[in-house]
Design a protein around this motif. Structure first.
Motif, PDB file in Angstrom:
ATOM      1  N   VAL A 165       0.806  -1.232   0.000  1.00  0.00           N
ATOM      2  CA  VAL A 165       0.000   0.000   0.000  1.00  0.00           C
ATOM      3  C   VAL A 165       0.836   1.277   0.000  1.00  0.00           C
ATOM      4  CG1 VAL A 165      -1.952  -1.140   1.138  1.00  0.00           C
ATOM      5  CG2 VAL A 165      -0.251   0.042   2.537  1.00  0.00           C
ATOM      6  N   GLU A 166       2.141   1.143  -0.022  1.00  0.00           N
ATOM      7  CA  GLU A 166       2.987   2.344   0.110  1.00  0.00           C
ATOM      8  C   GLU A 166       2.654   3.396  -0.959  1.00  0.00           C
ATOM      9  OE1 GLU A 166       7.209   1.600   0.315  1.00  0.00           O
ATOM     10  OE2 GLU A 166       7.689   3.721   0.048  1.00  0.00           O
ATOM     11  N   ALA A 167       2.539   2.962  -2.209  1.00  0.00           N
ATOM     12  CA  ALA A 167       2.277   3.927  -3.289  1.00  0.00           C
ATOM     13  C   ALA A 167       0.898   4.569  -3.124  1.00  0.00           C
ATOM     14  CB  ALA A 167       2.398   3.236  -4.643  1.00  0.00           C
ATOM     15  N   ALA A 168      -0.075   3.785  -2.666  1.00  0.00           N
ATOM     16  CA  ALA A 168      -1.428   4.332  -2.488  1.00  0.00           C
ATOM     17  C   ALA A 168      -1.460   5.361  -1.355  1.00  0.00           C
ATOM     18  CB  ALA A 168      -2.409   3.200  -2.208  1.00  0.00           C
ATOM     19  N   VAL A 169      -0.740   5.072  -0.275  1.00  0.00           N
ATOM     20  CA  VAL A 169      -0.653   6.032   0.839  1.00  0.00           C
ATOM     21  C   VAL A 169      -0.026   7.338   0.335  1.00  0.00           C
ATOM     22  CG1 VAL A 169       0.531   6.541   3.011  1.00  0.00           C
ATOM     23  CG2 VAL A 169      -0.506   4.291   2.660  1.00  0.00           C
ATOM     24  N   LYS A 170       1.041   7.182  -0.423  1.00  0.00           N
ATOM     25  CA  LYS A 170       1.762   8.376  -0.900  1.00  0.00           C
ATOM     26  C   LYS A 170       0.898   9.174  -1.872  1.00  0.00           C
ATOM     27  CE  LYS A 170       6.391   6.898   0.192  1.00  0.00           C
ATOM     28  NZ  LYS A 170       7.724   6.519  -0.222  1.00  0.00           N
ATOM     29  N   HIS A 171       0.144   8.473  -2.704  1.00  0.00           N
ATOM     30  CA  HIS A 171      -0.774   9.175  -3.611  1.00  0.00           C
ATOM     31  C   HIS A 171      -1.844   9.913  -2.811  1.00  0.00           C
ATOM     32  CE1 HIS A 171      -3.562  10.125  -6.766  1.00  0.00           C
ATOM     33  NE2 HIS A 171      -4.499   9.465  -6.109  1.00  0.00           N
ATOM     34  N   GLN A 172      -2.398   9.239  -1.811  1.00  0.00           N
ATOM     35  CA  GLN A 172      -3.456   9.865  -0.992  1.00  0.00           C
ATOM     36  C   GLN A 172      -2.937  11.113  -0.288  1.00  0.00           C
ATOM     37  OE1 GLN A 172      -5.391   7.149   1.734  1.00  0.00           O
ATOM     38  NE2 GLN A 172      -6.710   8.745   2.585  1.00  0.00           N
ATOM     39  N   ALA A 173      -1.728  11.021   0.234  1.00  0.00           N
ATOM     40  CA  ALA A 173      -1.150  12.173   0.948  1.00  0.00           C
ATOM     41  C   ALA A 173      -0.915  13.337  -0.014  1.00  0.00           C
ATOM     42  CB  ALA A 173       0.159  11.761   1.613  1.00  0.00           C
ATOM     43  N   LYS A 174      -0.378  13.028  -1.187  1.00  0.00           N
ATOM     44  CA  LYS A 174      -0.108  14.090  -2.170  1.00  0.00           C
ATOM     45  C   LYS A 174      -1.407  14.724  -2.647  1.00  0.00           C
ATOM     46  CE  LYS A 174       4.420  12.636  -3.776  1.00  0.00           C
ATOM     47  NZ  LYS A 174       5.219  11.878  -4.706  1.00  0.00           N
ATOM     48  N   ARG A 175      -2.411  13.902  -2.873  1.00  0.00           N
ATOM     49  CA  ARG A 175      -3.713  14.412  -3.327  1.00  0.00           C
ATOM     50  C   ARG A 175      -4.340  15.314  -2.249  1.00  0.00           C
ATOM     51  NH1 ARG A 175      -8.494  13.763  -6.161  1.00  0.00           N
ATOM     52  NH2 ARG A 175     -10.289  13.141  -4.928  1.00  0.00           N
ATOM     53  N   THR A 176      -4.229  14.905  -1.004  1.00  0.00           N
ATOM     54  CA  THR A 176      -4.788  15.713   0.093  1.00  0.00           C
ATOM     55  C   THR A 176      -4.101  17.078   0.142  1.00  0.00           C
ATOM     56  OG1 THR A 176      -5.196  13.670   1.317  1.00  0.00           O
ATOM     57  CG2 THR A 176      -5.253  15.717   2.590  1.00  0.00           C
ATOM     58  N   VAL A 177      -2.794  17.072   0.012  1.00  0.00           N
ATOM     59  CA  VAL A 177      -2.020  18.324   0.028  1.00  0.00           C
ATOM     60  C   VAL A 177      -2.381  19.186  -1.187  1.00  0.00           C
ATOM     61  CG1 VAL A 177       0.326  19.252  -0.249  1.00  0.00           C
ATOM     62  CG2 VAL A 177      -0.099  17.401   1.386  1.00  0.00           C
ATOM     63  N   GLU A 178      -2.520  18.526  -2.332  1.00  0.00           N
ATOM     64  CA  GLU A 178      -2.829  19.259  -3.566  1.00  0.00           C
ATOM     65  C   GLU A 178      -4.192  19.957  -3.461  1.00  0.00           C
ATOM     66  OE1 GLU A 178      -3.107  16.709  -7.018  1.00  0.00           O
ATOM     67  OE2 GLU A 178      -4.048  18.324  -8.161  1.00  0.00           O
ATOM     68  N   ILE A 179      -5.198  19.231  -2.990  1.00  0.00           N
ATOM     69  CA  ILE A 179      -6.550  19.818  -2.894  1.00  0.00           C
ATOM     70  C   ILE A 179      -6.561  20.919  -1.832  1.00  0.00           C
ATOM     71  CG2 ILE A 179      -9.000  19.350  -2.422  1.00  0.00           C
ATOM     72  CD1 ILE A 179      -8.022  17.949  -4.991  1.00  0.00           C
ATOM     73  N   ALA A 180      -5.872  20.684  -0.724  1.00  0.00           N
ATOM     74  CA  ALA A 180      -5.807  21.719   0.325  1.00  0.00           C
ATOM     75  C   ALA A 180      -5.125  22.978  -0.225  1.00  0.00           C
ATOM     76  CB  ALA A 180      -5.052  21.192   1.539  1.00  0.00           C
ATOM     77  N   GLY A 181      -4.103  22.782  -1.059  1.00  0.00           N
ATOM     78  CA  GLY A 181      -3.392  23.907  -1.664  1.00  0.00           C
ATOM     79  C   GLY A 181      -4.292  24.697  -2.583  1.00  0.00           C
ATOM     80  N   LEU A 182      -5.130  23.998  -3.354  1.00  0.00           N
ATOM     81  CA  LEU A 182      -6.056  24.682  -4.273  1.00  0.00           C
ATOM     82  C   LEU A 182      -7.059  25.518  -3.493  1.00  0.00           C
ATOM     83  CD1 LEU A 182      -6.791  21.798  -6.837  1.00  0.00           C
ATOM     84  CD2 LEU A 182      -5.460  23.870  -7.257  1.00  0.00           C
TER      85      LEU A 182
END
Ligand SMILES: Cc1cc2nc3c(=O)[nH]c(=O)nc-3n(C[C@H](O)[C@H](O)[C@H](O)COP(=O)(O)O)c2cc1C
Length: 201
Positions: free
Chosen positions: A179-196
């Motif tokens: 699940v490492e890649a999925a966790v990392k994708h989820q974290a990046k997506r959360t940061v990206e949406i928060a940034g927007l």
């Protein structure tokens, strides 16, 4: 614009959610976020912890991690929760932390936080999704903005395909799914949406 601030709030008895939280931290920092990875307060007695070598080892592993406070949530633009499953629900430790936020909740300080959640359970269908949904129920009360991964990346399929949030089977020999890649994708997506959202304010 200042960096997006992410609080990763977790509980872990035997290390699984600690590892999920650590991967999320690594990815969020790579994505340019300022990260506070914090553990919630332990509620079990010292005797119970000492009686279980795996639990004691986790206490040692996370001894330098700060304990989560309301200030971490007020500070954050985004929050990722990670909780083991307990009888199909979150741990008492995570619930206790959430229930301690009535003060800042009543002041509207949790409104529009971008949130996402992860979980684990011993069995492949032992309640991982239910645990994440339980976290999201509280998030709705907070007026937070839930950012679930959905099927926004191939890594989610490889991790078992949980669209609510990354989850893993914590087997006797460690994590069953990769699940490492999925966790990392989820974290990046959360940061990206928060940034927007931050940029639009
Ligand atoms: C009191 C208790 C209740 C649990 N309930 C469940 C459950 O409902 N379903 C399940 O598959 N695993 C259950 N488990 C196993 C935990 O979910 C598993 O050990 C945990 O996800 C591992 O995460 P950690 O390594 O971060 O502590 C339970 C464990 C305990 C101690």
């Amino acid at each position: 614009m200042t960096k997006t601030k992410l609080a990763i709030v977790y509980y872990s008895m035997t290390g699984t959610n600690f590892q999920l939280a650590s991967w999320a931290k690594e990815a969020a920092e790579e994505a340019g976020a300022e990260v506070r990875m914090v553990k919630v307060q332990e509620l079990a007695s010292e005797d119970s912890v000492k009686a279980n070598p795996a639990w004691l080892a986790q206490k040692e592993r996370e001894k330098d991690v700060q304990e989560a406070t309301s200030d971490d949530l007020v500070w954050a633009d985004a929050i990722i929760f990670s909780s083991p499953t307990r009888f199909g629900n979150v741990t008492a430790q995570i619930k206790n932390f959430m229930d301690g936020q009535g003060g800042i909740w009543s002041q509207g300080q949790l409104v529009n936080k971008v949130v996402s959640a992860m979980s684990s359970a011993q069995n492949p269908h032992g309640g991982q999704e239910q645990t994440i949904q339980a976290i999201y129920t509280t998030m709705m009360h907070w007026g937070a903005i839930i950012v679930a991964p959905g099927y926004t990346d191939d890594s989610i399929y490889l991790a078992g395909g949980n669209p609510y949030g990354t989850s893993v089977t914590a087997g006797r020999d460690g994590m069953v799914e990769d699940v490492e890649a999925a966790v990392k994708h989820q974290a990046k997506r959360t940061v990206e949406i928060a940034g927007l959202i931050k940029a639009g304010q």
